[in-house]
Design a protein around this motif. Structure first.
Motif, mmCIF file in Angstrom:
data_model
loop_
_atom_site.group_PDB
_atom_site.id
_atom_site.type_symbol
_atom_site.label_atom_id
_atom_site.label_comp_id
_atom_site.label_asym_id
_atom_site.label_seq_id
_atom_site.Cartn_x
_atom_site.Cartn_y
_atom_site.Cartn_z
ATOM 1 N N HIS A 174 9.245 6.973 -3.325
ATOM 2 C CA HIS A 174 7.933 7.578 -3.114
ATOM 3 C C HIS A 174 7.511 7.322 -1.675
ATOM 4 C CE1 HIS A 174 5.735 3.757 -2.979
ATOM 5 N NE2 HIS A 174 6.508 3.375 -4.000
ATOM 6 N N ALA A 175 6.456 8.017 -1.239
ATOM 7 C CA ALA A 175 5.978 7.854 0.137
ATOM 8 C C ALA A 175 4.568 7.274 0.181
ATOM 9 C CB ALA A 175 6.014 9.205 0.864
ATOM 10 N N ARG A 176 4.163 6.581 -0.874
ATOM 11 C CA ARG A 176 2.833 5.963 -0.909
ATOM 12 C C ARG A 176 2.909 4.587 -0.241
ATOM 13 N NH1 ARG A 176 3.804 7.959 -5.935
ATOM 14 N NH2 ARG A 176 4.044 5.857 -6.773
ATOM 15 N N VAL A 177 2.867 4.603 1.058
ATOM 16 C CA VAL A 177 3.008 3.372 1.845
ATOM 17 C C VAL A 177 1.649 2.672 1.902
ATOM 18 C CG1 VAL A 177 3.666 2.413 4.076
ATOM 19 C CG2 VAL A 177 4.781 4.492 3.246
ATOM 20 N N PRO A 178 1.562 1.416 1.471
ATOM 21 C CA PRO A 178 0.298 0.687 1.594
ATOM 22 C C PRO A 178 -0.156 0.625 3.057
ATOM 23 C CG PRO A 178 1.825 -0.498 0.176
ATOM 24 C CD PRO A 178 2.601 0.626 0.818
ATOM 25 N N ALA A 179 -1.454 0.740 3.273
ATOM 26 C CA ALA A 179 -2.004 0.815 4.631
ATOM 27 C C ALA A 179 -1.590 -0.358 5.516
ATOM 28 C CB ALA A 179 -3.527 0.910 4.575
ATOM 29 N N LYS A 180 -1.428 -1.530 4.953
ATOM 30 C CA LYS A 180 -1.088 -2.714 5.759
ATOM 31 C C LYS A 180 0.391 -3.092 5.653
ATOM 32 C CE LYS A 180 -5.718 -4.492 5.735
ATOM 33 N NZ LYS A 180 -6.601 -5.632 5.646
ATOM 34 N N TYR A 181 1.219 -2.166 5.152
ATOM 35 C CA TYR A 181 2.636 -2.466 4.971
ATOM 36 C C TYR A 181 3.352 -2.639 6.301
ATOM 37 C CZ TYR A 181 7.488 -2.093 3.550
ATOM 38 O OH TYR A 181 8.819 -2.335 3.354
ATOM 39 N N ILE A 182 4.086 -3.740 6.402
ATOM 40 C CA ILE A 182 4.918 -4.032 7.569
ATOM 41 C C ILE A 182 6.332 -4.266 7.044
ATOM 42 C CG2 ILE A 182 5.340 -5.603 9.499
ATOM 43 C CD1 ILE A 182 2.334 -6.263 9.444
ATOM 44 N N THR A 183 7.307 -3.604 7.655
ATOM 45 C CA THR A 183 8.684 -3.737 7.206
ATOM 46 C C THR A 183 9.214 -5.135 7.537
ATOM 47 O OG1 THR A 183 9.697 -3.039 9.285
ATOM 48 C CG2 THR A 183 9.079 -1.292 7.712
ATOM 49 N N PRO A 184 10.325 -5.520 6.930
ATOM 50 C CA PRO A 184 10.940 -6.807 7.275
ATOM 51 C C PRO A 184 11.308 -6.896 8.766
ATOM 52 C CG PRO A 184 11.862 -5.986 5.214
ATOM 53 C CD PRO A 184 11.003 -4.879 5.793
ATOM 54 N N GLU A 185 11.483 -5.729 9.408
ATOM 55 C CA GLU A 185 11.804 -5.696 10.839
ATOM 56 C C GLU A 185 10.534 -5.686 11.696
ATOM 57 O OE1 GLU A 185 12.968 -3.349 8.632
ATOM 58 O OE2 GLU A 185 14.917 -4.297 8.320
ATOM 59 N N CYS A 186 9.369 -5.911 11.067
ATOM 60 C CA CYS A 186 8.060 -5.991 11.735
ATOM 61 C C CYS A 186 7.535 -4.645 12.244
ATOM 62 C CB CYS A 186 8.078 -7.023 12.862
ATOM 63 S SG CYS A 186 8.408 -8.692 12.256
ATOM 64 N N TYR A 187 7.991 -3.540 11.655
ATOM 65 C CA TYR A 187 7.446 -2.221 12.000
ATOM 66 C C TYR A 187 6.235 -1.968 11.113
ATOM 67 C CZ TYR A 187 7.126 2.645 13.326
ATOM 68 O OH TYR A 187 6.680 3.842 13.827
ATOM 69 N N ARG A 188 5.126 -1.618 11.718
ATOM 70 C CA ARG A 188 3.874 -1.399 10.987
ATOM 71 C C ARG A 188 3.840 0.023 10.417
ATOM 72 N NH1 ARG A 188 0.202 -5.488 12.034
ATOM 73 N NH2 ARG A 188 0.863 -6.899 13.676
ATOM 74 N N LEU A 189 4.652 0.237 9.392
ATOM 75 C CA LEU A 189 4.778 1.565 8.799
ATOM 76 C C LEU A 189 3.473 2.027 8.171
ATOM 77 C CD1 LEU A 189 6.563 3.974 8.134
ATOM 78 C CD2 LEU A 189 7.212 2.794 6.013
ATOM 79 N N GLY A 190 2.752 1.131 7.537
ATOM 80 C CA GLY A 190 1.469 1.507 6.942
ATOM 81 C C GLY A 190 0.504 2.063 7.972
ATOM 82 N N GLY A 191 0.463 1.443 9.135
ATOM 83 C CA GLY A 191 -0.389 1.923 10.223
ATOM 84 C C GLY A 191 0.072 3.266 10.750
ATOM 85 N N TRP A 192 1.386 3.437 10.879
ATOM 86 C CA TRP A 192 1.933 4.707 11.372
ATOM 87 C C TRP A 192 1.573 5.839 10.420
ATOM 88 C CZ3 TRP A 192 5.495 8.315 9.647
ATOM 89 C CH2 TRP A 192 5.922 9.245 10.590
#
Length: 70
Positions: A23-41
């Protein structure tokens, strides 16, 4: 293959997230293990969706982004 006007960093990370979570429901504050702020993006894509190019918007929707999902 390139996508006009798309931040490929965010695009690639979102694609990986979708492939893993189905799914593409990324939590707003989600940060990947590689420290990419995907939720912000993803949030920024939604905040500027009325300014996105048609191609960019179409690609993000095809990945499953639904803005305003609660």
């Amino acid at each position: 293959m390139g996508y006009p006007g798309i931040n490929l960093g965010g695009w690639a990370v979102l694609l990986e997230f979708v492939n893993e979570s189905l799914h593409a429901r990324v939590p707003a504050k989600y940060i990947t293990p590689e420290c990419y702020r995907l939720g912000g993006w993803v949030s920024r894509q939604g905040q500027t969706q009325d300014k996105l190019s048609e191609d960019r918007h179409k690609c993000l929707v095809q990945l499953g982004l639904i803005w305003g999902f609660k």
